[in-house]
Design an enzyme around this catalytic site. Sequence first.
Site, PDB file in Angstrom:
ATOM      1  N   HIS A  89      -5.179  -5.657  -6.167  1.00  0.00           N
ATOM      2  CA  HIS A  89      -4.988  -6.922  -5.468  1.00  0.00           C
ATOM      3  C   HIS A  89      -6.308  -7.432  -4.892  1.00  0.00           C
ATOM      4  CE1 HIS A  89      -4.342  -3.657  -2.535  1.00  0.00           C
ATOM      5  NE2 HIS A  89      -4.816  -4.485  -1.626  1.00  0.00           N
TER       6      HIS A  89
ATOM      7  N   HIS B 160       0.830  -1.202   0.000  1.00  0.00           N
ATOM      8  CA  HIS B 160       0.000   0.000   0.000  1.00  0.00           C
ATOM      9  C   HIS B 160       0.867   1.255   0.000  1.00  0.00           C
ATOM     10  CE1 HIS B 160      -2.701  -3.109   1.821  1.00  0.00           C
ATOM     11  NE2 HIS B 160      -3.525  -2.570   0.943  1.00  0.00           N
TER      12      HIS B 160
ATOM     13  N   GLU C   7      -5.853   2.537  -1.748  1.00  0.00           N
ATOM     14  CA  GLU C   7      -6.382   1.179  -1.711  1.00  0.00           C
ATOM     15  C   GLU C   7      -6.995   0.905  -3.083  1.00  0.00           C
ATOM     16  OE1 GLU C   7      -6.221  -1.325   0.150  1.00  0.00           O
ATOM     17  OE2 GLU C   7      -6.406  -0.871   2.295  1.00  0.00           O
TER      18      GLU C   7
ATOM     19  N   GLU D 161      -8.642  -2.488  -4.908  1.00  0.00           N
ATOM     20  CA  GLU D 161      -8.916  -3.885  -4.612  1.00  0.00           C
ATOM     21  C   GLU D 161     -10.098  -4.446  -5.397  1.00  0.00           C
ATOM     22  OE1 GLU D 161      -7.467  -3.920   0.059  1.00  0.00           O
ATOM     23  OE2 GLU D 161      -9.602  -3.684  -0.371  1.00  0.00           O
TER      24      GLU D 161
ATOM     25  N   CYS E 135     -12.232  -6.319   7.191  1.00  0.00           N
ATOM     26  CA  CYS E 135     -11.716  -6.444   5.833  1.00  0.00           C
ATOM     27  C   CYS E 135     -10.400  -7.201   5.916  1.00  0.00           C
ATOM     28  CB  CYS E 135     -11.465  -5.078   5.200  1.00  0.00           C
ATOM     29  SG  CYS E 135     -12.924  -4.023   5.102  1.00  0.00           S
TER      30      CYS E 135
ATOM     31  N   HIS F 258      -7.259  -9.694   3.379  1.00  0.00           N
ATOM     32  CA  HIS F 258      -6.722 -10.184   2.116  1.00  0.00           C
ATOM     33  C   HIS F 258      -6.560 -11.699   2.197  1.00  0.00           C
ATOM     34  CE1 HIS F 258      -5.206  -6.060   2.769  1.00  0.00           C
ATOM     35  NE2 HIS F 258      -5.439  -5.906   1.494  1.00  0.00           N
TER      36      HIS F 258
ATOM     37  N   GLU G 154      -8.620 -10.504  14.393  1.00  0.00           N
ATOM     38  CA  GLU G 154      -8.837  -9.068  14.534  1.00  0.00           C
ATOM     39  C   GLU G 154      -9.872  -8.742  15.594  1.00  0.00           C
ATOM     40  OE1 GLU G 154     -10.637  -5.719  11.557  1.00  0.00           O
ATOM     41  OE2 GLU G 154      -8.926  -6.856  10.802  1.00  0.00           O
TER      42      GLU G 154
END
Length: 206
Positions: A39, A32, A120, A122, A74, A76, A94
């Site tokens: 991504h 980032h 960002e 995505e 959120c 990845h 998290e």
Amino acid sequence: MSVVTPDAAEELVVLVSPDGEAIGTAPKATVHHAETPLHLAFSVYLLDDAGSLLVTRRALAKATFPGVWTNSACGHPAPGELVEDAVGRRARDELGLDVHGLRLVLPRFSYRAEMDGVVEWELCPVLVGRVSGVAPRPRPDPAEVEAAEWVPWREFAADVLAGRRDVSTWCREQVAELAVLGPEPTDWPTGDAAALPPAMASHSTG
């Protein structure tokens, strides 16, 4: 595509072409910046047994959108990791919460946003899931989450759409698309897993 367990020493994100084909990987810690490559990611909306949504405020030390309120979580997916597994991992790490009943609702969602010169960008399918109980207390990782609260879904959606609640760019855009699907999360049809980016694997069949 095989299932993997991410290496905590170096979390990788999957780089993709605009049509969602995998073209490589990059360390999350370095991906980032002002020219962030496209991504894979995901967003999840977690609901309790009363239908309230868990909303979170991103940690102040995060590289992207620090201190911004947003949806539940959120993240990845790691290379080869099923998206449902990635959501469960992220919710546990998290928020300290176990998730069940995950459903894909916006398989084609994507966005690009910038804050303080950091971008960002995505392909970010959206899922909805359940957490047992009424307003169960999360156990957030302070490196990821500054604060969290449960809000009735209709109240949250109305405030976001009316501009009364300031949230992340992706959350605002997602809420607008989710509202079109129906006034309550139980109304939202399950999305077609075949519409996911080709680089993203799923347990779902549609």
